[in-house]
Design a protein around this motif. Structure first.
Motif, PDB file in Angstrom:
ATOM      1  N   TRP A 147      37.162  11.711  12.128  1.00 44.16           N
ATOM      2  CA  TRP A 147      37.326  10.362  11.615  1.00 44.16           C
ATOM      3  C   TRP A 147      38.741  10.192  11.098  1.00 44.16           C
ATOM      4  CZ3 TRP A 147      33.089  13.283  11.597  1.00 44.16           C
ATOM      5  CH2 TRP A 147      31.922  12.708  12.101  1.00 44.16           C
ATOM      6  N   ILE A 148      39.399   9.152  11.568  1.00 43.30           N
ATOM      7  CA  ILE A 148      40.767   8.841  11.145  1.00 43.30           C
ATOM      8  C   ILE A 148      40.738   7.525  10.379  1.00 43.30           C
ATOM      9  CG2 ILE A 148      43.107   8.260  11.890  1.00 43.30           C
ATOM     10  CD1 ILE A 148      42.607   9.869  14.442  1.00 43.30           C
ATOM     11  N   THR A 149      41.166   7.562   9.120  1.00 40.67           N
ATOM     12  CA  THR A 149      41.328   6.347   8.327  1.00 40.67           C
ATOM     13  C   THR A 149      42.821   6.098   8.190  1.00 40.67           C
ATOM     14  OG1 THR A 149      39.289   6.744   7.101  1.00 40.67           O
ATOM     15  CG2 THR A 149      40.893   5.229   6.101  1.00 40.67           C
ATOM     16  N   ILE A 150      43.251   4.895   8.552  1.00 44.15           N
ATOM     17  CA  ILE A 150      44.665   4.546   8.442  1.00 44.15           C
ATOM     18  C   ILE A 150      44.920   4.119   6.997  1.00 44.15           C
ATOM     19  CG2 ILE A 150      46.534   3.135   9.343  1.00 44.15           C
ATOM     20  CD1 ILE A 150      45.175   5.115  11.386  1.00 44.15           C
ATOM     21  N   ALA A 151      45.663   4.957   6.278  1.00 44.20           N
ATOM     22  CA  ALA A 151      45.903   4.727   4.850  1.00 44.20           C
ATOM     23  C   ALA A 151      47.035   3.732   4.625  1.00 44.20           C
ATOM     24  CB  ALA A 151      46.211   6.048   4.147  1.00 44.20           C
ATOM     25  N   THR A 152      48.162   3.919   5.304  1.00 41.49           N
ATOM     26  CA  THR A 152      49.309   3.024   5.141  1.00 41.49           C
ATOM     27  C   THR A 152      50.043   2.860   6.460  1.00 41.49           C
ATOM     28  OG1 THR A 152      50.876   4.782   4.589  1.00 41.49           O
ATOM     29  CG2 THR A 152      49.704   3.766   2.745  1.00 41.49           C
ATOM     30  N   ARG A 182      34.141   6.905  19.471  1.00 47.06           N
ATOM     31  CA  ARG A 182      32.694   6.831  19.289  1.00 47.06           C
ATOM     32  C   ARG A 182      32.296   5.426  18.839  1.00 47.06           C
ATOM     33  NH1 ARG A 182      31.258  11.999  15.742  1.00 47.06           N
ATOM     34  NH2 ARG A 182      29.175  11.620  16.536  1.00 47.06           N
ATOM     35  N   ASP A 183      33.289   4.559  18.680  1.00 46.01           N
ATOM     36  CA  ASP A 183      33.056   3.193  18.234  1.00 46.01           C
ATOM     37  C   ASP A 183      32.784   2.286  19.432  1.00 46.01           C
ATOM     38  OD1 ASP A 183      33.534   3.794  15.527  1.00 46.01           O
ATOM     39  OD2 ASP A 183      35.689   3.564  15.816  1.00 46.01           O
ATOM     40  N   HIS A 184      31.862   1.341  19.247  1.00 43.78           N
ATOM     41  CA  HIS A 184      31.593   0.347  20.287  1.00 43.78           C
ATOM     42  C   HIS A 184      32.888  -0.422  20.561  1.00 43.78           C
ATOM     43  CE1 HIS A 184      29.428  -2.453  22.742  1.00 43.78           C
ATOM     44  NE2 HIS A 184      29.916  -3.459  22.039  1.00 43.78           N
ATOM     45  N   GLY A 185      33.285  -0.524  21.788  1.00 38.96           N
ATOM     46  CA  GLY A 185      34.503  -1.248  22.140  1.00 38.96           C
ATOM     47  C   GLY A 185      35.744  -0.368  22.178  1.00 38.96           C
ATOM     48  N   GLY A 186      35.637   0.888  21.793  1.00 41.53           N
ATOM     49  CA  GLY A 186      36.774   1.801  21.862  1.00 41.53           C
ATOM     50  C   GLY A 186      37.805   1.541  20.778  1.00 41.53           C
ATOM     51  N   THR A 203      38.679   2.810   9.715  1.00 39.17           N
ATOM     52  CA  THR A 203      38.322   4.189  10.034  1.00 39.17           C
ATOM     53  C   THR A 203      37.818   4.217  11.469  1.00 39.17           C
ATOM     54  OG1 THR A 203      37.756   4.702   7.750  1.00 39.17           O
ATOM     55  CG2 THR A 203      36.807   6.125   9.447  1.00 39.17           C
ATOM     56  N   TYR A 204      38.352   5.149  12.237  1.00 31.83           N
ATOM     57  CA  TYR A 204      38.017   5.276  13.653  1.00 31.83           C
ATOM     58  C   TYR A 204      37.240   6.565  13.861  1.00 31.83           C
ATOM     59  CZ  TYR A 204      41.574   1.715  13.758  1.00 31.83           C
ATOM     60  OH  TYR A 204      42.291   0.570  13.511  1.00 31.83           O
ATOM     61  N   ALA A 205      36.054   6.448  14.457  1.00 33.28           N
ATOM     62  CA  ALA A 205      35.208   7.611  14.745  1.00 33.28           C
ATOM     63  C   ALA A 205      35.520   8.104  16.153  1.00 33.28           C
ATOM     64  CB  ALA A 205      33.737   7.228  14.635  1.00 33.28           C
ATOM     65  N   LEU A 206      35.838   9.383  16.252  1.00 32.70           N
ATOM     66  CA  LEU A 206      36.211   9.979  17.528  1.00 32.70           C
ATOM     67  C   LEU A 206      35.403  11.247  17.771  1.00 32.70           C
ATOM     68  CD1 LEU A 206      40.054   9.803  16.901  1.00 32.70           C
ATOM     69  CD2 LEU A 206      38.753   8.237  18.341  1.00 32.70           C
ATOM     70  N   SER A 207      35.288  11.617  19.036  1.00 29.00           N
ATOM     71  CA  SER A 207      34.815  12.938  19.421  1.00 29.00           C
ATOM     72  C   SER A 207      36.047  13.718  19.818  1.00 29.00           C
ATOM     73  CB  SER A 207      33.859  12.865  20.610  1.00 29.00           C
ATOM     74  OG  SER A 207      32.688  12.174  20.259  1.00 29.00           O
ATOM     75  N   MET A 208      36.095  14.981  19.416  1.00 23.85           N
ATOM     76  CA  MET A 208      37.268  15.812  19.677  1.00 23.85           C
ATOM     77  C   MET A 208      36.853  16.935  20.639  1.00 23.85           C
ATOM     78  SD  MET A 208      39.792  17.329  16.723  1.00 23.85           S
ATOM     79  CE  MET A 208      38.541  18.287  15.914  1.00 23.85           C
ATOM     80  N   TRP A 209      37.677  17.114  21.695  1.00 20.41           N
ATOM     81  CA  TRP A 209      37.376  18.089  22.735  1.00 20.41           C
ATOM     82  C   TRP A 209      38.602  18.956  23.009  1.00 20.41           C
ATOM     83  CZ3 TRP A 209      32.543  17.887  25.226  1.00 20.41           C
ATOM     84  CH2 TRP A 209      31.760  16.783  24.880  1.00 20.41           C
ATOM     85  N   LEU A 210      38.447  20.261  22.933  1.00 18.37           N
ATOM     86  CA  LEU A 210      39.506  21.185  23.306  1.00 18.37           C
ATOM     87  C   LEU A 210      39.537  21.274  24.822  1.00 18.37           C
ATOM     88  CD1 LEU A 210      41.631  23.299  22.428  1.00 18.37           C
ATOM     89  CD2 LEU A 210      39.780  24.991  22.433  1.00 18.37           C
ATOM     90  N   LEU A 211      40.703  21.069  25.405  1.00 24.08           N
ATOM     91  CA  LEU A 211      40.897  21.097  26.857  1.00 24.08           C
ATOM     92  C   LEU A 211      39.998  20.110  27.597  1.00 24.08           C
ATOM     93  CD1 LEU A 211      41.228  24.958  27.263  1.00 24.08           C
ATOM     94  CD2 LEU A 211      43.079  23.275  27.122  1.00 24.08           C
TER      95      LEU A 211
END
Length: 157
Positions: free
Chosen positions: A70-75, A39-43, A53-61
């Motif tokens: 939202w995925i935040t890379i902690a380490t 969902r972020d400009h530039g992918g 933190t990466y904003a995503l849309s999640m789709w089943l199938l």
């Protein structure tokens, strides 16, 4: 609720680590069961970045919307070949995920997922879905490696 899942994979651990750290691999091994779109400009960047933190849309199938994720890379610990995330989404209040790649002591890799899920009253349902999703990811990763396809796809969107 938490679980650990580990798979022995027929590939070099260093090469497997490079794949785990690659955002394209995340999308490839999740599909077609779960499809994640940036969902972020530039992918998404090619590699995960600590603190981002990466904003995503999640789709089943690929066609049933499950809302934002939202995925935040902690380490990221390259020497231990381990990284962890703090995630949340429309259905998920907390999803703390650690992935690690080690040598299997022979000529393959051990890929390990540790997951802690928190979603209030929905936790058992989300946990069951997460467990099935991780079973799928581990199976798909092994299949893509055996078929020689894991290291090919590089779609960013």
């Amino acid at each position: 609720m938490k679980f650990t899942m580990e798979s022995r994979l027929p590939c070099d651990p260093a090469l497997m680590w490079e794949q785990v750290a690659d955002t394209g691999t995340f999308r490839l091994v999740s599909a077609p069961l779960m499809v994640f779109r940036s969902r972020d400009h530039g992918g998404l960047p090619r590699q995960w970045v600590v603190g981002e933190t990466y904003a995503l849309s999640m789709w089943l199938l690929g066609c049933i919307p499950l809302g934002g994720h939202w995925i935040t890379i902690a380490t990221i610990d390259r020497s231990a070949r381990r990284f962890s995330t703090a995630e949340r989404g429309a259905l998920i209040k907390g999803w703390n995920h650690t992935m690690q790649v080690k040598s299997d002591g022979r000529d393959g890799a051990l890929f390990r997922d540790d997951l802690v899920v928190r979603s209030g009253i929905m936790t058992p349902l989300i946990f069951a879905g997460a467990y099935l999703f991780f079973l799928y990811r581990h199976w798909r990763m092994g299949k893509l490696i055996r078929d020689g396809r894991l290291f090919v796809e590089d779609e960013r969107s």
